[in-house]
Write a protein that holds these residues in place. Sequence first.
Motif, mmCIF file in Angstrom:
data_model
loop_
_atom_site.group_PDB
_atom_site.id
_atom_site.type_symbol
_atom_site.label_atom_id
_atom_site.label_comp_id
_atom_site.label_asym_id
_atom_site.label_seq_id
_atom_site.Cartn_x
_atom_site.Cartn_y
_atom_site.Cartn_z
ATOM 1 N N ILE A 98 0.857 -1.181 0.000
ATOM 2 C CA ILE A 98 0.000 0.000 0.000
ATOM 3 C C ILE A 98 0.894 1.233 0.000
ATOM 4 O O ILE A 98 1.793 1.359 0.836
ATOM 5 N N ASP A 99 0.659 2.125 -0.928
ATOM 6 C CA ASP A 99 1.448 3.355 -1.018
ATOM 7 C C ASP A 99 1.224 4.182 0.245
ATOM 8 O O ASP A 99 0.101 4.589 0.538
ATOM 9 N N PRO A 100 2.282 4.465 1.016
ATOM 10 C CA PRO A 100 2.095 5.248 2.242
ATOM 11 C C PRO A 100 1.568 6.653 2.000
ATOM 12 O O PRO A 100 1.039 7.281 2.922
ATOM 13 N N ALA A 101 1.712 7.160 0.769
ATOM 14 C CA ALA A 101 1.217 8.499 0.462
ATOM 15 C C ALA A 101 -0.281 8.516 0.187
ATOM 16 O O ALA A 101 -0.854 9.587 -0.023
ATOM 17 N N SER A 102 -0.933 7.347 0.184
ATOM 18 C CA SER A 102 -2.366 7.297 -0.059
ATOM 19 C C SER A 102 -3.120 7.983 1.064
ATOM 20 O O SER A 102 -2.671 7.987 2.218
ATOM 21 N N PRO A 103 -4.282 8.555 0.764
ATOM 22 C CA PRO A 103 -5.095 9.158 1.828
ATOM 23 C C PRO A 103 -5.494 8.120 2.875
ATOM 24 O O PRO A 103 -5.616 6.921 2.576
ATOM 25 N N ALA A 104 -5.717 8.579 4.100
ATOM 26 C CA ALA A 104 -6.061 7.678 5.194
ATOM 27 C C ALA A 104 -7.317 6.877 4.884
ATOM 28 O O ALA A 104 -7.410 5.690 5.229
ATOM 29 N N ALA A 105 -8.297 7.509 4.215
ATOM 30 C CA ALA A 105 -9.545 6.802 3.914
ATOM 31 C C ALA A 105 -9.289 5.617 2.991
ATOM 32 O O ALA A 105 -9.895 4.547 3.154
ATOM 33 N N ARG A 106 -8.407 5.791 2.030
ATOM 34 C CA ARG A 106 -8.123 4.685 1.110
ATOM 35 C C ARG A 106 -7.326 3.590 1.806
ATOM 36 O O ARG A 106 -7.579 2.401 1.594
ATOM 37 N N ILE A 107 -6.352 3.973 2.630
ATOM 38 C CA ILE A 107 -5.592 2.970 3.373
ATOM 39 C C ILE A 107 -6.527 2.145 4.236
ATOM 40 O O ILE A 107 -6.444 0.910 4.284
ATOM 41 N N GLY A 108 -7.444 2.820 4.922
ATOM 42 C CA GLY A 108 -8.394 2.107 5.763
ATOM 43 C C GLY A 108 -9.271 1.160 4.976
ATOM 44 O O GLY A 108 -9.544 0.033 5.416
ATOM 45 N N TYR A 109 -9.720 1.593 3.794
ATOM 46 C CA TYR A 109 -10.546 0.728 2.953
ATOM 47 C C TYR A 109 -9.781 -0.523 2.544
ATOM 48 O O TYR A 109 -10.308 -1.645 2.605
ATOM 49 N N LEU A 110 -8.531 -0.358 2.117
ATOM 50 C CA LEU A 110 -7.742 -1.504 1.655
ATOM 51 C C LEU A 110 -7.481 -2.482 2.795
ATOM 52 O O LEU A 110 -7.580 -3.707 2.609
ATOM 53 N N ALA A 158 0.999 -15.116 -3.746
ATOM 54 C CA ALA A 158 2.235 -14.408 -3.402
ATOM 55 C C ALA A 158 1.933 -12.999 -2.906
ATOM 56 O O ALA A 158 2.491 -12.541 -1.907
ATOM 57 N N TYR A 159 1.070 -12.289 -3.622
ATOM 58 C CA TYR A 159 0.725 -10.923 -3.224
ATOM 59 C C TYR A 159 -0.633 -10.554 -3.787
ATOM 60 O O TYR A 159 -1.166 -11.213 -4.690
ATOM 61 N N VAL A 160 -1.208 -9.477 -3.226
ATOM 62 C CA VAL A 160 -2.482 -8.925 -3.689
ATOM 63 C C VAL A 160 -2.248 -7.458 -4.018
ATOM 64 O O VAL A 160 -1.838 -6.674 -3.156
ATOM 65 N N LEU A 161 -2.486 -7.084 -5.276
ATOM 66 C CA LEU A 161 -2.352 -5.694 -5.705
ATOM 67 C C LEU A 161 -3.722 -5.135 -6.053
ATOM 68 O O LEU A 161 -4.567 -5.848 -6.607
ATOM 69 N N TYR A 162 -3.927 -3.867 -5.762
ATOM 70 C CA TYR A 162 -5.215 -3.231 -6.038
ATOM 71 C C TYR A 162 -5.135 -2.346 -7.273
ATOM 72 O O TYR A 162 -4.164 -1.615 -7.473
ATOM 73 N N GLY A 172 -8.943 -5.945 -5.601
ATOM 74 C CA GLY A 172 -7.695 -6.647 -5.368
ATOM 75 C C GLY A 172 -7.468 -7.762 -6.364
ATOM 76 O O GLY A 172 -8.402 -8.448 -6.782
ATOM 77 N N VAL A 173 -6.205 -7.950 -6.740
ATOM 78 C CA VAL A 173 -5.818 -9.004 -7.684
ATOM 79 C C VAL A 173 -4.814 -9.919 -6.979
ATOM 80 O O VAL A 173 -3.688 -9.503 -6.704
ATOM 81 N N PRO A 174 -5.208 -11.163 -6.670
ATOM 82 C CA PRO A 174 -4.255 -12.087 -6.035
ATOM 83 C C PRO A 174 -3.386 -12.779 -7.086
ATOM 84 O O PRO A 174 -3.889 -13.376 -8.034
ATOM 85 N N ILE A 175 -2.086 -12.694 -6.926
ATOM 86 C CA ILE A 175 -1.122 -13.269 -7.870
ATOM 87 C C ILE A 175 -0.428 -14.453 -7.215
ATOM 88 O O ILE A 175 0.026 -14.381 -6.078
ATOM 89 N N GLY A 354 -8.845 -14.803 -10.229
ATOM 90 C CA GLY A 354 -10.015 -13.927 -10.169
ATOM 91 C C GLY A 354 -9.678 -12.735 -9.303
ATOM 92 O O GLY A 354 -8.518 -12.496 -8.964
ATOM 93 N N TYR A 355 -10.693 -11.950 -8.940
ATOM 94 C CA TYR A 355 -10.480 -10.814 -8.062
ATOM 95 C C TYR A 355 -10.646 -11.245 -6.604
ATOM 96 O O TYR A 355 -11.359 -12.188 -6.288
ATOM 97 N N TRP A 356 -9.976 -10.540 -5.733
ATOM 98 C CA TRP A 356 -9.950 -10.861 -4.312
ATOM 99 C C TRP A 356 -11.349 -10.773 -3.719
ATOM 100 O O TRP A 356 -11.910 -9.693 -3.594
ATOM 101 N N ARG A 357 -11.916 -11.946 -3.408
ATOM 102 C CA ARG A 357 -13.195 -12.050 -2.720
ATOM 103 C C ARG A 357 -14.321 -11.333 -3.460
ATOM 104 O O ARG A 357 -15.233 -10.766 -2.844
ATOM 105 N N ARG A 358 -14.262 -11.373 -4.807
ATOM 106 C CA ARG A 358 -15.334 -10.778 -5.628
ATOM 107 C C ARG A 358 -15.733 -11.770 -6.713
ATOM 108 O O ARG A 358 -15.367 -11.606 -7.884
ATOM 109 N N PRO A 359 -16.469 -12.799 -6.347
ATOM 110 C CA PRO A 359 -16.783 -13.852 -7.321
ATOM 111 C C PRO A 359 -17.608 -13.364 -8.510
ATOM 112 O O PRO A 359 -17.385 -13.813 -9.637
ATOM 113 N N ALA A 360 -18.568 -12.454 -8.280
ATOM 114 C CA ALA A 360 -19.395 -11.990 -9.397
ATOM 115 C C ALA A 360 -18.561 -11.232 -10.416
ATOM 116 O O ALA A 360 -18.663 -11.472 -11.632
ATOM 117 N N LEU A 361 -17.698 -10.320 -9.955
ATOM 118 C CA LEU A 361 -16.847 -9.570 -10.869
ATOM 119 C C LEU A 361 -15.845 -10.496 -11.546
ATOM 120 O O LEU A 361 -15.534 -10.332 -12.735
#
Length: 606
Positions: A98-110, A158-162, A172-175, A354-361
Amino acid sequence: MTVGPYGFEQGAAPSTPTTVPAMVARHCAERPDAPAIQTADQVLTYAELDARASALAARLRPHLRGEEPVVALLLDRGPDFVIAMLAAWRTGCAFSPIDPASPAARIGYLLDDLDACAVVTDSPDRVPTGTAVSIVDVTAADGPAAPAGHLPAPDATAYVLYTSGTTGAPKGVPIRHRGLAQVVTWVVDQFGLGPGDRASQLANVGFDAAQLETWPCLAAGGCLLPHRQPVVVPELADWLAAGGVTHSFLATPLAEALWTLPAPLPRLRSLLIGAAALTRRAPPLPYPVWNLYGPTECTILATAHQLSDVDGPVNVVGRPIPGTRVYVLDENGDRVPVGQPGEIHIGGVGVAPGYWRRPALSRQRFAATDPDGGPGPVYRTGDRGRWLPDGTLEFLGRLDRQIELRGYRIEPGEVETRLRADPLVGAALVRAAGPRLAAYLVPHKDADKDADRDTAAVLARLAGLLPAHLVPEVVVWLDELPLTERGKVDEARLPRPDRVATAAAYVPPSGDLERRVAAVWARVLGVDTVGVHDNFFDLGGSSLLLLNLRAELQAELGVPLPIQRLFEHTTVHALAKSLAAQSPPDDLGARDRAARARQARAARRR
């Protein structure tokens, strides 16, 4: 595996399944004293990398829970980021940068969307208050190393990128380890990387190119050079040359800017570019350049092409790498003839499940089978492309509204959703305007007339919710959005977002602090003078230029500057007043002198 009518759709056979931590562990055991990571103030050997990763893994392990544990990494690029990634793998879990420069609201969401077991950071105060997640301070003293344990399996995450999401929420994308190891193996083999190589680390940690920069170098026993400061093109060429960099990845816009400078880079053996389309043909260069293509959902890259001076399409992205299949299909899922455009689909070992915990998408974007009925998943990229007669792939842009600017994939819907929630905005449309992200806004009918069309206020609130690359660089206010007869926005009738002339009368800066701030503004904006009441955005400033402004001001004044403060104080007078309230002028001068002394010491060490 069924092979379709086009042999060039299929890359070479995949390599033997393995994992990156297993590849790195070999060099930790065989070459413990060799340099693994080098910065201006330290050199970390493979033995030290191994020991610090093991010690951090021991501190992480008590926090793990669930079947798919994920640790969030709230760190900038550098040694601690690499150590934390390895430590997560050694505990058997995945990580999510997570980019530390992201706003607090986005960090909290992720953190909430990940259901993270812990967050590893070097600044605990960056974690939003009220977040129910364990905090592990990477700078704390190391304890005993973790037991060796088992290396992760190739099919483990290995990792999850958003990435940006169309509905206003990132996804999120699990790789998997196997896909990452396949890319790393190809890079090491294709470019002959070995212990003598030195690779740059320049990408934002939340961008999958950060994995491409880091792991081929360390898997080959080379030395990684993290660039600790904001990337500014004129200084970048000198930094690459001074560091003796032999292998580098640059986002395409950065590479194109670098090519305009006299930068011979005598030790550079290979330059990889990607994340955005080329806008021009590369000039003759003394080093080979490879154009890479592939979305995050397909583990960094799917095709590669070495640029040449032969006439032809500019945005050729080449052929599939090993373990990868690429198809160009029509709207019915059938192959299109060579030379005809269609949608690019990608299959193979690198495709995410697939996407992280988003089966429909996931069902919408990932097909269960390929065009021949073979097993998937096969990812629908939303990109247009066509096969050329020589069997290489040409990238033709997007089929949907997704935008690529400066290496970032941007879903306009995510930005529009946030803008429409602003109390001053009634309607919003976001699109690319050349190299800039533009927002067309209609005032809210209930907005206070005194605050009507307050661009700075709207952008300041948006900057508190979204990363800087999602904040529009130019805003155009309209009485209403032009519509077609069918009620859709008629983008052809939208005005060109030219710079807005400032209405403020020129008032020169007074006092040392205002003069220093104004000089930096003028340099960043490329203007001769800046009045103390001129608005940064009215002078042609943008959210990305604001990042340059922050870096320049921090270097000039020697004080930390949150990006939010620059959005809130958009005139020289307001910003200087805020800085003076934060630190007395004498303290600013002392910090400035200390910062310059640190820079001089770092220069001498280099």
